[in-house]
Motif scaffolding. Sequence first.
Motif, PDB file in Angstrom:
ATOM      1  N   GLU A   5      46.177  54.251  40.223  1.00 32.51           N
ATOM      2  CA  GLU A   5      45.181  54.041  41.274  1.00 32.51           C
ATOM      3  C   GLU A   5      43.893  53.509  40.683  1.00 32.51           C
ATOM      4  OE1 GLU A   5      43.304  56.305  45.149  1.00 32.51           O
ATOM      5  OE2 GLU A   5      44.195  57.475  43.545  1.00 32.51           O
ATOM      6  N   THR A   6      43.582  53.907  39.445  1.00 36.57           N
ATOM      7  CA  THR A   6      42.378  53.389  38.814  1.00 36.57           C
ATOM      8  C   THR A   6      42.569  51.961  38.345  1.00 36.57           C
ATOM      9  OG1 THR A   6      42.980  54.158  36.599  1.00 36.57           O
ATOM     10  CG2 THR A   6      41.797  55.701  38.011  1.00 36.57           C
ATOM     11  N   PHE A   7      43.822  51.525  38.248  1.00 35.58           N
ATOM     12  CA  PHE A   7      44.089  50.154  37.843  1.00 35.58           C
ATOM     13  C   PHE A   7      44.139  49.231  39.044  1.00 35.58           C
ATOM     14  CE2 PHE A   7      47.328  46.857  36.790  1.00 35.58           C
ATOM     15  CZ  PHE A   7      46.596  46.191  35.843  1.00 35.58           C
ATOM     16  N   PHE A   8      44.778  49.675  40.133  1.00 38.29           N
ATOM     17  CA  PHE A   8      44.932  48.847  41.315  1.00 38.29           C
ATOM     18  C   PHE A   8      43.899  49.223  42.355  1.00 38.29           C
ATOM     19  CE2 PHE A   8      49.645  48.368  40.371  1.00 38.29           C
ATOM     20  CZ  PHE A   8      49.455  47.110  39.851  1.00 38.29           C
ATOM     21  N   SER A   9      43.114  48.250  42.751  1.00 40.66           N
ATOM     22  CA  SER A   9      42.259  48.410  43.890  1.00 40.66           C
ATOM     23  C   SER A   9      42.341  47.115  44.657  1.00 40.66           C
ATOM     24  CB  SER A   9      40.864  48.687  43.411  1.00 40.66           C
ATOM     25  OG  SER A   9      40.056  49.105  44.421  1.00 40.66           O
ATOM     26  N   PHE A  10      43.370  46.541  44.529  1.00 39.47           N
ATOM     27  CA  PHE A  10      43.803  45.220  44.958  1.00 39.47           C
ATOM     28  C   PHE A  10      43.318  44.150  43.995  1.00 39.47           C
ATOM     29  CE2 PHE A  10      46.253  42.475  46.814  1.00 39.47           C
ATOM     30  CZ  PHE A  10      46.219  42.239  48.165  1.00 39.47           C
ATOM     31  N   ARG A 108      49.393  53.645  51.086  1.00 38.52           N
ATOM     32  CA  ARG A 108      48.640  52.724  51.937  1.00 38.52           C
ATOM     33  C   ARG A 108      49.299  51.350  51.994  1.00 38.52           C
ATOM     34  NH1 ARG A 108      43.460  49.876  50.967  1.00 38.52           N
ATOM     35  NH2 ARG A 108      43.375  50.820  48.904  1.00 38.52           N
ATOM     36  N   PHE A 109      49.977  50.970  50.923  1.00 42.88           N
ATOM     37  CA  PHE A 109      50.577  49.644  50.861  1.00 42.88           C
ATOM     38  C   PHE A 109      52.039  49.635  51.297  1.00 42.88           C
ATOM     39  CE2 PHE A 109      47.289  49.916  47.569  1.00 42.88           C
ATOM     40  CZ  PHE A 109      46.445  48.904  47.992  1.00 42.88           C
ATOM     41  N   LEU A 110      52.690  50.797  51.285  1.00 45.51           N
ATOM     42  CA  LEU A 110      54.130  50.840  51.544  1.00 45.51           C
ATOM     43  C   LEU A 110      54.486  51.208  52.977  1.00 45.51           C
ATOM     44  CD1 LEU A 110      55.354  52.562  48.266  1.00 45.51           C
ATOM     45  CD2 LEU A 110      55.699  50.173  48.918  1.00 45.51           C
ATOM     46  N   LEU A 517      37.043  49.651  38.347  1.00 41.17           N
ATOM     47  CA  LEU A 517      36.635  48.930  39.547  1.00 41.17           C
ATOM     48  C   LEU A 517      37.320  47.576  39.525  1.00 41.17           C
ATOM     49  CD1 LEU A 517      34.805  49.189  42.031  1.00 41.17           C
ATOM     50  CD2 LEU A 517      33.009  48.074  40.724  1.00 41.17           C
ATOM     51  N   ALA A 518      38.379  47.435  40.291  1.00 37.82           N
ATOM     52  CA  ALA A 518      39.154  46.199  40.302  1.00 37.82           C
ATOM     53  C   ALA A 518      38.540  45.220  41.293  1.00 37.82           C
ATOM     54  CB  ALA A 518      40.595  46.495  40.674  1.00 37.82           C
ATOM     55  N   LEU A 519      38.359  44.002  40.856  1.00 35.40           N
ATOM     56  CA  LEU A 519      37.748  42.962  41.675  1.00 35.40           C
ATOM     57  C   LEU A 519      38.697  41.783  41.819  1.00 35.40           C
ATOM     58  CD1 LEU A 519      34.182  43.156  40.109  1.00 35.40           C
ATOM     59  CD2 LEU A 519      34.928  44.132  42.284  1.00 35.40           C
ATOM     60  N   SER A 520      38.468  40.959  42.838  1.00 34.35           N
ATOM     61  CA  SER A 520      39.426  39.907  43.150  1.00 34.35           C
ATOM     62  C   SER A 520      38.762  38.536  43.179  1.00 34.35           C
ATOM     63  CB  SER A 520      40.078  40.183  44.507  1.00 34.35           C
ATOM     64  OG  SER A 520      39.197  39.849  45.551  1.00 34.35           O
ATOM     65  N   LEU A 521      39.574  37.531  43.451  1.00 33.73           N
ATOM     66  CA  LEU A 521      39.083  36.168  43.630  1.00 33.73           C
ATOM     67  C   LEU A 521      38.521  35.949  45.031  1.00 33.73           C
ATOM     68  CD1 LEU A 521      41.989  34.251  41.862  1.00 33.73           C
ATOM     69  CD2 LEU A 521      39.631  34.432  41.057  1.00 33.73           C
ATOM     70  N   SER A 522      38.600  36.959  45.874  1.00 34.17           N
ATOM     71  CA  SER A 522      38.102  36.820  47.239  1.00 34.17           C
ATOM     72  C   SER A 522      37.114  37.938  47.571  1.00 34.17           C
ATOM     73  CB  SER A 522      39.269  36.847  48.233  1.00 34.17           C
ATOM     74  OG  SER A 522      40.047  38.017  48.045  1.00 34.17           O
ATOM     75  N   PRO A 523      36.055  38.098  46.764  1.00 35.37           N
ATOM     76  CA  PRO A 523      35.089  39.171  47.051  1.00 35.37           C
ATOM     77  C   PRO A 523      34.433  38.972  48.403  1.00 35.37           C
ATOM     78  CG  PRO A 523      34.196  37.629  45.438  1.00 35.37           C
ATOM     79  CD  PRO A 523      35.640  37.269  45.629  1.00 35.37           C
ATOM     80  N   VAL A 610      49.462  33.993  42.135  1.00 33.49           N
ATOM     81  CA  VAL A 610      48.121  34.063  41.558  1.00 33.49           C
ATOM     82  C   VAL A 610      47.691  35.507  41.343  1.00 33.49           C
ATOM     83  CG1 VAL A 610      45.688  33.643  42.070  1.00 33.49           C
ATOM     84  CG2 VAL A 610      47.350  31.816  42.392  1.00 33.49           C
ATOM     85  N   PHE A 611      47.967  36.379  42.314  1.00 32.39           N
ATOM     86  CA  PHE A 611      47.574  37.778  42.199  1.00 32.39           C
ATOM     87  C   PHE A 611      48.451  38.550  41.221  1.00 32.39           C
ATOM     88  CE2 PHE A 611      45.026  37.108  45.961  1.00 32.39           C
ATOM     89  CZ  PHE A 611      44.000  38.029  45.828  1.00 32.39           C
ATOM     90  N   GLY A 612      49.573  37.949  40.815  1.00 32.56           N
ATOM     91  CA  GLY A 612      50.412  38.558  39.796  1.00 32.56           C
ATOM     92  C   GLY A 612      50.858  39.956  40.159  1.00 32.56           C
ATOM     93  N   ASP A 613      50.763  40.832  39.180  1.00 32.64           N
ATOM     94  CA  ASP A 613      51.245  42.207  39.308  1.00 32.64           C
ATOM     95  C   ASP A 613      50.227  43.060  40.052  1.00 32.64           C
ATOM     96  OD1 ASP A 613      52.609  44.598  38.936  1.00 32.64           O
ATOM     97  OD2 ASP A 613      51.739  44.913  36.951  1.00 32.64           O
ATOM     98  N   SER A 614      50.120  42.803  41.342  1.00 31.93           N
ATOM     99  CA  SER A 614      49.178  43.516  42.204  1.00 31.93           C
ATOM    100  C   SER A 614      49.947  44.225  43.308  1.00 31.93           C
ATOM    101  CB  SER A 614      48.188  42.535  42.833  1.00 31.93           C
ATOM    102  OG  SER A 614      47.431  41.864  41.863  1.00 31.93           O
ATOM    103  N   PRO A 615      49.304  45.145  44.028  1.00 36.53           N
ATOM    104  CA  PRO A 615      49.973  45.724  45.197  1.00 36.53           C
ATOM    105  C   PRO A 615      50.482  44.610  46.105  1.00 36.53           C
ATOM    106  CG  PRO A 615      47.981  46.940  44.728  1.00 36.53           C
ATOM    107  CD  PRO A 615      47.968  45.749  43.805  1.00 36.53           C
ATOM    108  N   GLY A 616      51.720  44.712  46.517  1.00 37.76           N
ATOM    109  CA  GLY A 616      52.356  43.649  47.273  1.00 37.76           C
ATOM    110  C   GLY A 616      53.384  42.894  46.442  1.00 37.76           C
ATOM    111  N   TRP A 617      53.430  43.192  45.127  1.00 32.33           N
ATOM    112  CA  TRP A 617      54.394  42.504  44.264  1.00 32.33           C
ATOM    113  C   TRP A 617      55.490  43.458  43.780  1.00 32.33           C
ATOM    114  CZ3 TRP A 617      55.694  42.145  38.899  1.00 32.33           C
ATOM    115  CH2 TRP A 617      56.478  41.025  38.603  1.00 32.33           C
ATOM    116  N   GLN A 618      55.114  44.566  43.147  1.00 31.48           N
ATOM    117  CA  GLN A 618      56.099  45.610  42.822  1.00 31.48           C
ATOM    118  C   GLN A 618      55.778  46.832  43.664  1.00 31.48           C
ATOM    119  OE1 GLN A 618      56.122  48.362  39.478  1.00 31.48           O
ATOM    120  NE2 GLN A 618      58.014  47.440  38.736  1.00 31.48           N
TER     121      GLN A 618
END
Length: 626
Positions: A5-10, A108-110, A517-523, A610-618
Amino acid sequence: MKNLETFFSFTGNNQTDRDTTAMTFPPRPRLRPLLLAAGLCLPAGMAPAEPQHGIAMYGEPALSADFTALPYANPDATTGGRIVTAEVGSFDSLNPYVLKGSVPWQLRFLIGESLMVRSLDEPFTEYAQLAQSVETGPNREWVEYVLNPEARFSDGTPVTAEDVIWSFETLGTQGNGRYRGFWEKVEKIEETAPGTVRLTFNTADRELVMLAGLRPILKKAQWDGVDFAQSGLDMVPITTGPYVIDDFEAGRFVSLKRNPDYWGADLPTENGLHNLDEVRIEFFADETAAFEAFKTGEVNSNREFNVARWDSQYDFPAVQSGAVVKSVLPQQLPSGMTGFVMNTRHDQFSDWRVRDAMLHVFNFEFINEAMTGSAQPRITSYWSNSPLAMDPGPATGRVAEMLAPFAADLIPGTLDGYSLPVGDGTERNRTGTRAALKQMEAAGWTVQDGVMKNAAGQPFTFNILLQSGGSENQSIVDMFVESLARIGVRATVEVTDPAQYKARTDQLDFDMTYSRLALSLSPGNEQYLYFGSAMADTPGTRNLMGVKSPAVDALIGQLLTVTAQEDFVASVKALDRVLTAGRYYIPIYQWNVSRLAHAKQLKYPDVIPVFGDSPGWQPDVWWWEE
């Protein structure tokens, strides 16, 4: 093995190839070119005021209305099998939509769905899911959804406009804090025709139409006469997702089964997704127990964050025989911020010079060598490793223009250039120690009789809060504490169980703590939750450092309202400068690649998004193949 959870925040990480030590190999990934994703590179323009199959923040969705599958999914994937992952910690609730309780983050994702769904190949694009079409006003002052008449909850009942309206209102007023900022910007929500819901906004904010599409939709009737804000194990939310909770044991495991009657199985956004019959999450007291469970086969997929451990400890018999495959996966995402955050609400860290001293004392080069063999690069800013990262040296061009109104209040280094201090690589790190002593003296602290004290003779002490089970973080902190002792600073380390840790951090009851604190390409609007002044003192906020900056607030507002890509990028680069120069975090190393060891039967597609190994992939795009 960190708590994921500390790794994935989308978001996720980055890099290149596949580990050649594996005995068998899934297909080699083809990495898509980073356009700052399809949505970010198209010219800005007004969204057409007519129903669409998808919507992008800028320009048009990459996929046409007749697309048959997401580009990174495998429509030919077989169904069956199971994936079992490990988590360090525990849980006491199965409701991921409220603030109270400790919930398995994956739920939340499943189990949940929303009106629209994101594509992992386009950071600023959504496609219809529970909705069958979306329409916006010419200035995105409103958004309207026509519900898919086939949409069903897991109990077989239809999704209605009443459910949608109730979900928005309830999540916005009683739900987790992540939903509330959005709701404050909604002027009204109404059913404009049977099965059609419109939201009208009271704020100029182009991202609101994107956020609206991602709100979870829950079944109103389930919560009649029930306090929605409470959490526990006796109330599992009824949702529309492809998985339902089949079995669980408090604090031990959660088992989700693929719903054979899932309503959306034939949607193009679902073609090739959610192929595994069971997704099981096992919970362990610490990292060692979790890794042993993987080695013995109790767990069949493990995400490794430490390259040194990946190279030295993944030679057990199952790997040698080929029963377990080691996969190294590329990602194209910002580093985010991982490290030790300082609570500026407390006197110890209210002065930026003290925070700067902590960065000098933290002997990163020595720690990185000890922990990873210097194999993992340091995080250099919040959006490092991406096109949104601040540029080195003085601010120029649009970035300088955006920062100019706040010049008098900006921390030194923001305008003229700032980079993290570099130690001399030795254990004693005399270079960093001297710099730290100088900054502490400038802030009114000097070493007196071997103890760092202020003019009144009060010693400088602080507490570092950690969650139990994190042996890697504990090792890093132990080395940091030794370095602090060299400048006369006494730091105590407090380790608590997951429930206490969550309660303490929710209430902002810490001096320093580990944070991812995970950040994305779409802040977008979530930046207010991470860094906004209004959220700084709110329980449960992600603004753990307590930053209250007019410049930060203004830059977040700017990135939400600009209509040109270049202005959006400049506003994020400027925000990155203000935050990095603020010296709020002590960053550690970044993960520009995902390392997953998994049963050889677990397969994933050739194309990595592009998002690689993020929620929604595995586990979403994975499948089981005997």
